[in-house]
Design a protein around this motif. Structure first.
Motif, PDB file in Angstrom:
ATOM      1  N   THR A 199       8.715  87.801 -61.163  1.00 19.51           N
ATOM      2  CA  THR A 199       9.297  88.181 -62.454  1.00 19.51           C
ATOM      3  C   THR A 199      10.630  88.900 -62.273  1.00 19.51           C
ATOM      4  O   THR A 199      10.961  89.363 -61.178  1.00 19.51           O
ATOM      5  CB  THR A 199       8.366  89.080 -63.312  1.00 19.51           C
ATOM      6  OG1 THR A 199       8.320  90.398 -62.760  1.00 19.51           O
ATOM      7  CG2 THR A 199       6.974  88.492 -63.431  1.00 19.51           C
ATOM      8  N   LEU A 200      11.382  88.990 -63.361  1.00 22.92           N
ATOM      9  CA  LEU A 200      12.651  89.724 -63.310  1.00 22.92           C
ATOM     10  C   LEU A 200      12.417  91.182 -62.955  1.00 22.92           C
ATOM     11  O   LEU A 200      13.151  91.776 -62.166  1.00 22.92           O
ATOM     12  CB  LEU A 200      13.360  89.620 -64.663  1.00 22.92           C
ATOM     13  CG  LEU A 200      13.864  88.239 -65.072  1.00 22.92           C
ATOM     14  CD1 LEU A 200      14.350  88.269 -66.514  1.00 22.92           C
ATOM     15  CD2 LEU A 200      14.970  87.765 -64.141  1.00 22.92           C
ATOM     16  N   LEU A 201      11.381  91.775 -63.553  1.00 24.07           N
ATOM     17  CA  LEU A 201      11.077  93.174 -63.252  1.00 24.07           C
ATOM     18  C   LEU A 201      10.765  93.351 -61.773  1.00 24.07           C
ATOM     19  O   LEU A 201      11.257  94.299 -61.127  1.00 24.07           O
ATOM     20  CB  LEU A 201       9.892  93.652 -64.093  1.00 24.07           C
ATOM     21  CG  LEU A 201       9.405  95.084 -63.824  1.00 24.07           C
ATOM     22  CD1 LEU A 201      10.517  96.093 -64.076  1.00 24.07           C
ATOM     23  CD2 LEU A 201       8.175  95.400 -64.677  1.00 24.07           C
ATOM     24  N   GLU A 217      12.888  95.818 -70.490  1.00 23.08           N
ATOM     25  CA  GLU A 217      14.135  96.352 -69.943  1.00 23.08           C
ATOM     26  C   GLU A 217      14.737  95.382 -68.928  1.00 23.08           C
ATOM     27  O   GLU A 217      15.959  95.220 -68.859  1.00 23.08           O
ATOM     28  CB  GLU A 217      13.887  97.706 -69.278  1.00 23.08           C
ATOM     29  CG  GLU A 217      13.608  98.836 -70.246  1.00 23.08           C
ATOM     30  CD  GLU A 217      13.393 100.159 -69.528  1.00 23.08           C
ATOM     31  OE1 GLU A 217      13.485 100.186 -68.280  1.00 23.08           O
ATOM     32  OE2 GLU A 217      13.142 101.170 -70.208  1.00 23.08           O
ATOM     33  N   ALA A 218      13.890  94.730 -68.148  1.00 20.76           N
ATOM     34  CA  ALA A 218      14.367  93.809 -67.116  1.00 20.76           C
ATOM     35  C   ALA A 218      15.051  92.595 -67.730  1.00 20.76           C
ATOM     36  O   ALA A 218      16.126  92.176 -67.286  1.00 20.76           O
ATOM     37  CB  ALA A 218      13.207  93.374 -66.228  1.00 20.76           C
ATOM     38  N   ILE A 219      14.443  92.024 -68.771  1.00 17.58           N
ATOM     39  CA  ILE A 219      15.041  90.832 -69.370  1.00 17.58           C
ATOM     40  C   ILE A 219      16.323  91.184 -70.127  1.00 17.58           C
ATOM     41  O   ILE A 219      17.282  90.405 -70.165  1.00 17.58           O
ATOM     42  CB  ILE A 219      14.016  90.104 -70.276  1.00 17.58           C
ATOM     43  CG1 ILE A 219      14.386  88.625 -70.415  1.00 17.58           C
ATOM     44  CG2 ILE A 219      13.883  90.753 -71.646  1.00 17.58           C
ATOM     45  CD1 ILE A 219      13.292  87.779 -71.057  1.00 17.58           C
ATOM     46  N   GLN A 220      16.375  92.390 -70.698  1.00 20.34           N
ATOM     47  CA  GLN A 220      17.600  92.845 -71.352  1.00 20.34           C
ATOM     48  C   GLN A 220      18.714  93.066 -70.326  1.00 20.34           C
ATOM     49  O   GLN A 220      19.864  92.683 -70.551  1.00 20.34           O
ATOM     50  CB  GLN A 220      17.330  94.135 -72.132  1.00 20.34           C
ATOM     51  CG  GLN A 220      16.479  93.930 -73.373  1.00 20.34           C
ATOM     52  CD  GLN A 220      16.037  95.232 -74.010  1.00 20.34           C
ATOM     53  OE1 GLN A 220      15.859  96.244 -73.322  1.00 20.34           O
ATOM     54  NE2 GLN A 220      15.830  95.229 -75.318  1.00 20.34           N
ATOM     55  N   ALA A 221      18.361  93.656 -69.194  1.00 16.91           N
ATOM     56  CA  ALA A 221      19.353  93.898 -68.143  1.00 16.91           C
ATOM     57  C   ALA A 221      19.889  92.588 -67.585  1.00 16.91           C
ATOM     58  O   ALA A 221      21.096  92.430 -67.373  1.00 16.91           O
ATOM     59  CB  ALA A 221      18.723  94.726 -67.020  1.00 16.91           C
ATOM     60  N   ALA A 222      18.996  91.635 -67.345  1.00 16.87           N
ATOM     61  CA  ALA A 222      19.426  90.330 -66.816  1.00 16.87           C
ATOM     62  C   ALA A 222      20.390  89.656 -67.766  1.00 16.87           C
ATOM     63  O   ALA A 222      21.359  89.024 -67.343  1.00 16.87           O
ATOM     64  CB  ALA A 222      18.203  89.439 -66.582  1.00 16.87           C
ATOM     65  N   LEU A 252      28.468  74.860 -77.769  1.00 20.18           N
ATOM     66  CA  LEU A 252      27.752  73.629 -78.115  1.00 20.18           C
ATOM     67  C   LEU A 252      26.777  73.795 -79.281  1.00 20.18           C
ATOM     68  O   LEU A 252      26.207  72.804 -79.743  1.00 20.18           O
ATOM     69  CB  LEU A 252      26.990  73.122 -76.879  1.00 20.18           C
ATOM     70  CG  LEU A 252      27.867  72.594 -75.739  1.00 20.18           C
ATOM     71  CD1 LEU A 252      27.039  72.421 -74.465  1.00 20.18           C
ATOM     72  CD2 LEU A 252      28.517  71.267 -76.133  1.00 20.18           C
ATOM     73  N   GLY A 253      26.567  75.033 -79.741  1.00 17.39           N
ATOM     74  CA  GLY A 253      25.639  75.245 -80.845  1.00 17.39           C
ATOM     75  C   GLY A 253      24.191  75.046 -80.449  1.00 17.39           C
ATOM     76  O   GLY A 253      23.365  74.617 -81.262  1.00 17.39           O
ATOM     77  N   GLY A 254      23.858  75.389 -79.203  1.00 18.51           N
ATOM     78  CA  GLY A 254      22.508  75.183 -78.697  1.00 18.51           C
ATOM     79  C   GLY A 254      21.624  76.414 -78.833  1.00 18.51           C
ATOM     80  O   GLY A 254      21.930  77.352 -79.570  1.00 18.51           O
ATOM     81  N   SER A 255      20.508  76.387 -78.102  1.00 18.07           N
ATOM     82  CA  SER A 255      19.539  77.484 -78.130  1.00 18.07           C
ATOM     83  C   SER A 255      19.107  77.829 -76.717  1.00 18.07           C
ATOM     84  O   SER A 255      19.107  76.969 -75.827  1.00 18.07           O
ATOM     85  CB  SER A 255      18.302  77.091 -78.954  1.00 18.07           C
ATOM     86  OG  SER A 255      18.641  76.809 -80.285  1.00 18.07           O
ATOM     87  N   PHE A 256      18.703  79.083 -76.545  1.00 19.31           N
ATOM     88  CA  PHE A 256      18.331  79.606 -75.235  1.00 19.31           C
ATOM     89  C   PHE A 256      17.055  80.418 -75.363  1.00 19.31           C
ATOM     90  O   PHE A 256      16.915  81.231 -76.282  1.00 19.31           O
ATOM     91  CB  PHE A 256      19.458  80.506 -74.714  1.00 19.31           C
ATOM     92  CG  PHE A 256      19.210  81.137 -73.372  1.00 19.31           C
ATOM     93  CD1 PHE A 256      19.591  80.499 -72.204  1.00 19.31           C
ATOM     94  CD2 PHE A 256      18.610  82.391 -73.278  1.00 19.31           C
ATOM     95  CE1 PHE A 256      19.389  81.093 -70.965  1.00 19.31           C
ATOM     96  CE2 PHE A 256      18.396  82.992 -72.048  1.00 19.31           C
ATOM     97  CZ  PHE A 256      18.788  82.329 -70.885  1.00 19.31           C
ATOM     98  N   ILE A 257      16.114  80.176 -74.454  1.00 15.10           N
ATOM     99  CA  ILE A 257      14.873  80.951 -74.409  1.00 15.10           C
ATOM    100  C   ILE A 257      14.612  81.364 -72.967  1.00 15.10           C
ATOM    101  O   ILE A 257      14.767  80.560 -72.048  1.00 15.10           O
ATOM    102  CB  ILE A 257      13.669  80.146 -74.948  1.00 15.10           C
ATOM    103  CG1 ILE A 257      13.807  79.898 -76.454  1.00 15.10           C
ATOM    104  CG2 ILE A 257      12.348  80.878 -74.673  1.00 15.10           C
ATOM    105  CD1 ILE A 257      12.684  79.063 -77.047  1.00 15.10           C
ATOM    106  N   MET A 258      14.218  82.618 -72.794  1.00 19.22           N
ATOM    107  CA  MET A 258      13.815  83.111 -71.481  1.00 19.22           C
ATOM    108  C   MET A 258      12.546  83.933 -71.641  1.00 19.22           C
ATOM    109  O   MET A 258      12.423  84.718 -72.579  1.00 19.22           O
ATOM    110  CB  MET A 258      14.916  83.965 -70.854  1.00 19.22           C
ATOM    111  CG  MET A 258      14.515  84.594 -69.511  1.00 19.22           C
ATOM    112  SD  MET A 258      15.770  85.751 -68.892  1.00 19.22           S
ATOM    113  CE  MET A 258      17.033  84.600 -68.362  1.00 19.22           C
ATOM    114  N   MET A 259      11.605  83.744 -70.729  1.00 18.33           N
ATOM    115  CA  MET A 259      10.400  84.562 -70.710  1.00 18.33           C
ATOM    116  C   MET A 259      10.129  85.010 -69.290  1.00 18.33           C
ATOM    117  O   MET A 259      10.234  84.219 -68.351  1.00 18.33           O
ATOM    118  CB  MET A 259       9.198  83.798 -71.255  1.00 18.33           C
ATOM    119  CG  MET A 259       7.938  84.654 -71.352  1.00 18.33           C
ATOM    120  SD  MET A 259       6.564  83.791 -72.159  1.00 18.33           S
ATOM    121  CE  MET A 259       5.370  85.139 -72.242  1.00 18.33           C
ATOM    122  N   SER A 260       9.782  86.275 -69.142  1.00 18.97           N
ATOM    123  CA  SER A 260       9.422  86.816 -67.835  1.00 18.97           C
ATOM    124  C   SER A 260       8.469  87.978 -68.042  1.00 18.97           C
ATOM    125  O   SER A 260       8.775  88.904 -68.802  1.00 18.97           O
ATOM    126  CB  SER A 260      10.670  87.276 -67.076  1.00 18.97           C
ATOM    127  OG  SER A 260      10.345  87.681 -65.760  1.00 18.97           O
TER     128      SER A 260
END
Length: 306
Positions: A199-201, A217-222, A252-260
């Motif tokens: 994980t990012l953390l 906090e980890a995903i916000q920092a990344a 490009l008007g796209g979308s982004f998702i991240m999960m950790s």
């Protein structure tokens, strides 16, 4: 009279999945639901029945693939539909364990499809050359499938390269996974990349003087560009996420998702959110998904390089 040994029915989970691709996050929510169903089963040996599985998306397929390939339960999968069989679910292909000519022959069979096979690639430094070759082949396949113009294909290569190099290589996982599906009638491409790493953390916690102590906090920092790379210019370079997201969302008007871990980040032109998920919704690693509208004659990736 001889006593007969009673026969016990094998435990079975009958999945019911049919995803609307209009909301990219629906795939991830469905994947987490399926994974929770599996985790709730105490049996270490059971059957996963796909009879009632209809339309699925990369953000459903790939997290489930990574989970099944790292799970310590013995799971028999039955009644897969033709699509799942064609993409190689659940094991995918491992190009680094194949002759290059064999890999290219497999890839060629997908040249007229709207999707690529599920691909597992090495993430160790020793496998960097092989990984780069695999990803280059994937990029060329997607560009060929979609007839993607050079201005957009250059952006695609940048976003994929940065996402994989700056997320997956921190995972402390031997392998990463990638899967993609395009929707020609809607003009966009969905790509999902995932690992089952620390994980990012966990990655931040490997640093001296680390003060980040939760997944949110980890995903916000990344996503602020604070890298876990122990280099003098690491904070400036970050994960490459900032540039890639700028290119994807604003260009490009796209979308982004991240999960950790227990943290989720969703970002498109309408909203930007960081969410702490319930305790039972957790990803032990990192998942990144990109929705890329690929028809855009005005896009120039150099306008978004910082």
């Amino acid at each position: 009279m001889t006593k007969r040994t009673p026969k016990f029915k094998t435990m079975k989970i009958e999945l019911k999945v049919n995803i609307d691709d209009n909301r990219m996050s629906d795939g991830l929510l469905a994947a987490m639901s399926t994974i929770n169903q599996i985790n709730e089963i105490s049996n270490t040996n059971f059957t996963l029945d796909f009879t009632n599985v209809g339309f699925v998306t990369p953000l459903y397929v790939l997290p489930l693939v990574v989970f099944l390939n790292s799970c310590d339960k013995e799971i028999k999968i039955v009644n897969k539909n033709d699509y799942l069989r064609t993409i190689g679910f659940p094991n995918g292909i491992h190009p680094d364990k194949m002759r290059n000519s064999e890999f290219l022959a497999v890839i060629e069979r997908y040249s007229r499809k709207s999707y690529i096979p599920i691909i597992s690639f090495p993430t160790t430094k020793e496998g960097d050359d092989k990984k780069d070759s695999i990803l280059s082949t994937i990029e060329l396949l997607i560009v060929k499938q979609l007839g993607m113009t050079p201005n957009v294909s250059t952006g695609l290569k940048y976003m994929l390269g940065e996402t994989i190099d700056n997320i997956i290589q921190h995972a402390k996982s031997e392998r990463g996974y990638i899967f993609a599906q395009s929707y020609p009638n809607k003009g966009y491409l969905d790509i999902c990349i995932a690992d089952s790493g620390i994980t990012l953390l966990g990655s931040y916690k490997t640093l001296l003087n680390n003060e980040i102590d939760c997944d949110l906090e980890a995903i916000q920092a990344a996503n602020r560009g604070i890298s876990t790379k122990n280099l003098p210019n690491a904070e400036n370079r970050g994960y490459g996420i900032i540039t890639s997201k700028n290119m994807l969302i604003n260009g490009l008007g796209g979308s982004f998702i991240m999960m950790s871990g227990n943290a989720l980040h969703l970002y498109n032109s309408e909203y930007r959110r960081f969410v702490e998920t319930p305790k039972n919704i957790r990803w032990n690693g990192t998942v990144v998904a990109l929705r890329i509208p690929y028809i855009n004659k005005d896009f120039q990736y150099v306008n978004y390089i910082e």
